[in-house]
Design a protein around this motif. Sequence first.
Motif, PDB file in Angstrom:
ATOM      1  N   THR A 203       0.831  -1.204   0.000  1.00 39.74           N
ATOM      2  CA  THR A 203       0.000   0.000   0.000  1.00 39.74           C
ATOM      3  C   THR A 203       0.865   1.252   0.000  1.00 39.74           C
ATOM      4  OG1 THR A 203      -1.820  -1.082   1.153  1.00 39.74           O
ATOM      5  CG2 THR A 203      -1.718   1.296   1.319  1.00 39.74           C
ATOM      6  N   HIS A 204       1.965   1.203   0.731  1.00 41.56           N
ATOM      7  CA  HIS A 204       2.794   2.392   0.863  1.00 41.56           C
ATOM      8  C   HIS A 204       3.589   2.663  -0.417  1.00 41.56           C
ATOM      9  CE1 HIS A 204       2.528   0.616   5.101  1.00 41.56           C
ATOM     10  NE2 HIS A 204       1.526   1.438   4.915  1.00 41.56           N
ATOM     11  N   SER A 205       3.972   1.613  -1.110  1.00 43.52           N
ATOM     12  CA  SER A 205       4.625   1.794  -2.413  1.00 43.52           C
ATOM     13  C   SER A 205       3.660   2.462  -3.382  1.00 43.52           C
ATOM     14  CB  SER A 205       5.090   0.445  -2.973  1.00 43.52           C
ATOM     15  OG  SER A 205       6.056  -0.148  -2.139  1.00 43.52           O
ATOM     16  N   ASP A 206       2.406   2.054  -3.326  1.00 41.18           N
ATOM     17  CA  ASP A 206       1.385   2.639  -4.193  1.00 41.18           C
ATOM     18  C   ASP A 206       1.225   4.128  -3.903  1.00 41.18           C
ATOM     19  OD1 ASP A 206      -1.006   2.440  -6.051  1.00 41.18           O
ATOM     20  OD2 ASP A 206      -2.009   3.111  -4.216  1.00 41.18           O
ATOM     21  N   LEU A 207       1.281   4.494  -2.628  1.00 39.63           N
ATOM     22  CA  LEU A 207       1.154   5.901  -2.255  1.00 39.63           C
ATOM     23  C   LEU A 207       2.313   6.719  -2.827  1.00 39.63           C
ATOM     24  CD1 LEU A 207      -0.738   7.732  -0.552  1.00 39.63           C
ATOM     25  CD2 LEU A 207       0.850   7.416   1.357  1.00 39.63           C
ATOM     26  N   VAL A 208       3.524   6.165  -2.789  1.00 44.41           N
ATOM     27  CA  VAL A 208       4.688   6.851  -3.339  1.00 44.41           C
ATOM     28  C   VAL A 208       4.536   7.026  -4.850  1.00 44.41           C
ATOM     29  CG1 VAL A 208       7.168   6.664  -3.786  1.00 44.41           C
ATOM     30  CG2 VAL A 208       6.256   6.103  -1.525  1.00 44.41           C
ATOM     31  N   VAL A 209       4.097   5.975  -5.542  1.00 41.09           N
ATOM     32  CA  VAL A 209       3.911   6.046  -6.997  1.00 41.09           C
ATOM     33  C   VAL A 209       2.901   7.135  -7.351  1.00 41.09           C
ATOM     34  CG1 VAL A 209       3.001   4.812  -9.004  1.00 41.09           C
ATOM     35  CG2 VAL A 209       4.570   3.658  -7.434  1.00 41.09           C
ATOM     36  N   ARG A 210       1.797   7.171  -6.629  1.00 35.36           N
ATOM     37  CA  ARG A 210       0.761   8.169  -6.917  1.00 35.36           C
ATOM     38  C   ARG A 210       1.266   9.583  -6.641  1.00 35.36           C
ATOM     39  NH1 ARG A 210      -4.664   5.583  -4.280  1.00 35.36           N
ATOM     40  NH2 ARG A 210      -5.610   7.451  -5.158  1.00 35.36           N
ATOM     41  N   ALA A 211       2.022   9.731  -5.551  1.00 34.69           N
ATOM     42  CA  ALA A 211       2.553  11.050  -5.204  1.00 34.69           C
ATOM     43  C   ALA A 211       3.529  11.542  -6.269  1.00 34.69           C
ATOM     44  CB  ALA A 211       3.234  10.987  -3.838  1.00 34.69           C
ATOM     45  N   LYS A 212       4.451  10.682  -6.690  1.00 33.39           N
ATOM     46  CA  LYS A 212       5.439  11.070  -7.689  1.00 33.39           C
ATOM     47  C   LYS A 212       4.785  11.337  -9.044  1.00 33.39           C
ATOM     48  CE  LYS A 212       9.574   8.964  -5.671  1.00 33.39           C
ATOM     49  NZ  LYS A 212      10.413  10.186  -5.705  1.00 33.39           N
ATOM     50  N   SER A 213       3.707  10.599  -9.337  1.00 34.77           N
ATOM     51  CA  SER A 213       2.984  10.813 -10.596  1.00 34.77           C
ATOM     52  C   SER A 213       2.334  12.196 -10.626  1.00 34.77           C
ATOM     53  CB  SER A 213       1.918   9.730 -10.779  1.00 34.77           C
ATOM     54  OG  SER A 213       2.508   8.458 -10.873  1.00 34.77           O
ATOM     55  N   MET A 214       2.023  12.730  -9.428  1.00 32.40           N
ATOM     56  CA  MET A 214       1.427  14.060  -9.318  1.00 32.40           C
ATOM     57  C   MET A 214       2.493  15.149  -9.254  1.00 32.40           C
ATOM     58  SD  MET A 214      -1.528  13.181  -6.489  1.00 32.40           S
ATOM     59  CE  MET A 214      -1.990  14.903  -6.255  1.00 32.40           C
ATOM     60  N   GLY A 215       3.777  14.729  -9.303  1.00 33.83           N
ATOM     61  CA  GLY A 215       4.847  15.709  -9.232  1.00 33.83           C
ATOM     62  C   GLY A 215       5.213  16.126  -7.830  1.00 33.83           C
ATOM     63  N   LEU A 216       4.726  15.407  -6.834  1.00 38.49           N
ATOM     64  CA  LEU A 216       5.017  15.736  -5.436  1.00 38.49           C
ATOM     65  C   LEU A 216       6.425  15.298  -5.061  1.00 38.49           C
ATOM     66  CD1 LEU A 216       1.760  14.762  -3.509  1.00 38.49           C
ATOM     67  CD2 LEU A 216       2.766  17.033  -3.644  1.00 38.49           C
ATOM     68  N   LYS A 217       7.055  16.070  -4.203  1.00 42.75           N
ATOM     69  CA  LYS A 217       8.335  15.666  -3.646  1.00 42.75           C
ATOM     70  C   LYS A 217       8.047  14.719  -2.480  1.00 42.75           C
ATOM     71  CE  LYS A 217      12.742  17.404  -1.908  1.00 42.75           C
ATOM     72  NZ  LYS A 217      13.534  18.604  -1.500  1.00 42.75           N
ATOM     73  N   VAL A 218       8.722  13.569  -2.457  1.00 41.79           N
ATOM     74  CA  VAL A 218       8.503  12.557  -1.425  1.00 41.79           C
ATOM     75  C   VAL A 218       9.822  12.250  -0.731  1.00 41.79           C
ATOM     76  CG1 VAL A 218       7.725  10.202  -0.933  1.00 41.79           C
ATOM     77  CG2 VAL A 218       6.628  11.525  -2.758  1.00 41.79           C
ATOM     78  N   GLU A 219       9.805  12.267   0.596  1.00 45.65           N
ATOM     79  CA  GLU A 219      10.981  11.845   1.359  1.00 45.65           C
ATOM     80  C   GLU A 219      10.584  10.670   2.241  1.00 45.65           C
ATOM     81  OE1 GLU A 219      14.253  13.397   4.660  1.00 45.65           O
ATOM     82  OE2 GLU A 219      13.185  14.866   3.418  1.00 45.65           O
ATOM     83  N   VAL A 220      11.317   9.564   2.114  1.00 43.92           N
ATOM     84  CA  VAL A 220      11.058   8.356   2.892  1.00 43.92           C
ATOM     85  C   VAL A 220      12.124   8.239   3.974  1.00 43.92           C
ATOM     86  CG1 VAL A 220      10.889   5.836   2.836  1.00 43.92           C
ATOM     87  CG2 VAL A 220       9.983   7.195   0.929  1.00 43.92           C
ATOM     88  N   ILE A 221      11.664   8.046   5.221  1.00 43.73           N
ATOM     89  CA  ILE A 221      12.586   7.909   6.350  1.00 43.73           C
ATOM     90  C   ILE A 221      12.406   6.516   6.929  1.00 43.73           C
ATOM     91  CG2 ILE A 221      13.256   8.821   8.603  1.00 43.73           C
ATOM     92  CD1 ILE A 221      12.139  11.543   7.654  1.00 43.73           C
ATOM     93  N   HIS A 222      13.428   5.694   6.793  1.00 44.46           N
ATOM     94  CA  HIS A 222      13.332   4.274   7.114  1.00 44.46           C
ATOM     95  C   HIS A 222      13.456   3.989   8.610  1.00 44.46           C
ATOM     96  CE1 HIS A 222      13.326   3.001   2.909  1.00 44.46           C
ATOM     97  NE2 HIS A 222      14.225   3.960   2.701  1.00 44.46           N
ATOM     98  N   ASN A 223      13.088   2.746   8.968  1.00 44.47           N
ATOM     99  CA  ASN A 223      13.199   2.302  10.357  1.00 44.47           C
ATOM    100  C   ASN A 223      13.227   0.774  10.354  1.00 44.47           C
ATOM    101  OD1 ASN A 223      13.099   2.250  13.259  1.00 44.47           O
ATOM    102  ND2 ASN A 223      11.939   4.167  13.222  1.00 44.47           N
ATOM    103  N   ALA A 224      13.337   0.181  11.534  1.00 42.10           N
ATOM    104  CA  ALA A 224      13.345  -1.277  11.646  1.00 42.10           C
ATOM    105  C   ALA A 224      11.991  -1.854  11.263  1.00 42.10           C
ATOM    106  CB  ALA A 224      13.695  -1.684  13.079  1.00 42.10           C
ATOM    107  N   SER A 225      12.017  -3.073  10.723  1.00 42.07           N
ATOM    108  CA  SER A 225      10.769  -3.768  10.398  1.00 42.07           C
ATOM    109  C   SER A 225      10.915  -5.235  10.749  1.00 42.07           C
ATOM    110  CB  SER A 225      10.431  -3.621   8.908  1.00 42.07           C
ATOM    111  OG  SER A 225      11.197  -4.527   8.128  1.00 42.07           O
ATOM    112  N   VAL A 226       9.805  -5.958  10.664  1.00 37.43           N
ATOM    113  CA  VAL A 226       9.835  -7.391  10.954  1.00 37.43           C
ATOM    114  C   VAL A 226      10.778  -8.115  10.001  1.00 37.43           C
ATOM    115  CG1 VAL A 226       7.861  -7.939   9.464  1.00 37.43           C
ATOM    116  CG2 VAL A 226       8.385  -9.431  11.399  1.00 37.43           C
ATOM    117  N   MET A 227      10.963  -7.558   8.807  1.00 41.98           N
ATOM    118  CA  MET A 227      11.782  -8.223   7.804  1.00 41.98           C
ATOM    119  C   MET A 227      13.244  -8.337   8.215  1.00 41.98           C
ATOM    120  SD  MET A 227       9.454  -8.931   5.611  1.00 41.98           S
ATOM    121  CE  MET A 227      10.260  -9.414   4.097  1.00 41.98           C
ATOM    122  N   ASN A 228      13.724  -7.424   9.049  1.00 43.16           N
ATOM    123  CA  ASN A 228      15.098  -7.576   9.537  1.00 43.16           C
ATOM    124  C   ASN A 228      15.155  -7.947  11.017  1.00 43.16           C
ATOM    125  OD1 ASN A 228      14.544  -5.062  10.722  1.00 43.16           O
ATOM    126  ND2 ASN A 228      15.771  -3.931   9.239  1.00 43.16           N
ATOM    127  N   ALA A 229      14.123  -7.603  11.775  1.00 47.84           N
ATOM    128  CA  ALA A 229      14.127  -7.907  13.209  1.00 47.84           C
ATOM    129  C   ALA A 229      14.042  -9.406  13.493  1.00 47.84           C
ATOM    130  CB  ALA A 229      12.981  -7.181  13.912  1.00 47.84           C
TER     131      ALA A 229
END
Length: 272
Positions: A94-120
Motif C-alpha cells: 500500500t505504501h509503495s502505491d502511495l509513493v507512486v501516486r505522489a510522484k505521478s502528481m509531481g510531489l516531492k517525497v521523502e522516505v525515512i526508514h526504520n526497523a521492520s519485521v523483515m530484519n528484526a
Amino acid sequence: MLFIVGLGLGDERDITLRGLDAVQKCEKVYLEAYTSLLALGLDASATTTLRLYGRPVIVADREMVEQMAERILDEAQTSDVAFLVVGDPFGATTHSDLVVRAKSMGLKVEVIHNASVMNAVGACGLQLYRFGEAISIPFFTETWRPDSFYDKIKANRSIGLHTLCLLDIRVKEPSVEALCRGRKEYEPPRYMSVNTAVEQLLEIEENRQENVYTEETMAVGLARLGQPTQLIVAGPLKQLLSVDFGAPLHSLIITGNTHVMEEEMLNFFKQQ
C-alpha cells in the motif's frame, strides 16, 4: 511535500531523530493503522504521539488510505504532510502505491526508514541472507482455504532457505452479512496467532501430501518483536501449537537448512 516515516517496531519512541524532525514541521500527520500496530494499541498510540510528537495525529484506517489517498496527496501539494507507518515504510505494498501516486502528481517525497519485521526476525539467530521469499498466511474461512503460499514454502525449502510467514491482520473489515444488507458494519479486529498459523499449515500439508514439512519440522514463533515483552520460541511445529505467545503481533518462521551457528542461537529459544 510528503514525508513517509517509519516508526519501528516498539512504541512511538522508536521513531528516528530524523523522522521526528520531519513530523514536527508538518501541518498534517497521519498514522497508518491497519497493516500493523504499535505496542500501545491504536487508541493509546494516537493519544501518546500527540504529546511526544507535538502534533495532532489522524488515525488513517484502510478505507482512508486506499480510497481517500487523494485527500492526503492534495494536502501535500500545498503543505508538508507526514504519513507514519509502523515498521518500515516499504513493509506493505500500500505504501509503495502511495509513493507512486505522489510522484505521478509531481510531489516531492521523502522516505525515512526504520526497523521492520523483515530484519528484526534476525533476533532468533537465523541469518537474514538465508531466507527465501516471505509469505502471507490469511485466516481460513468455511468456504475459503487458500494454499498458494505452500508452493513458496516448497520452493524455499527445496534450496535450503528459511521462510518468514507474515500472519493475517484484519482491522476494520466489513462483515459479509452487513455487505449483503447494504450496511457499513465492521468485524471486530483479529490478529492471527502462531498457533492458528501452524494449524492451517498442517491442514494444508495433510491435504496436499507433498511432504514439504511435517509436525516435526523446526520452526520459530515470534511475538511482539522489538518490544519489551518480545517472545521467541523455537521448536517443532507440533510443539508450537501449545505455546501461549500472548498478545499480537505474531510471526512464524519455517526453517530450511540450518548452519551450526544458527543452531547454537536457536538452542537459546527452545523450551526445556
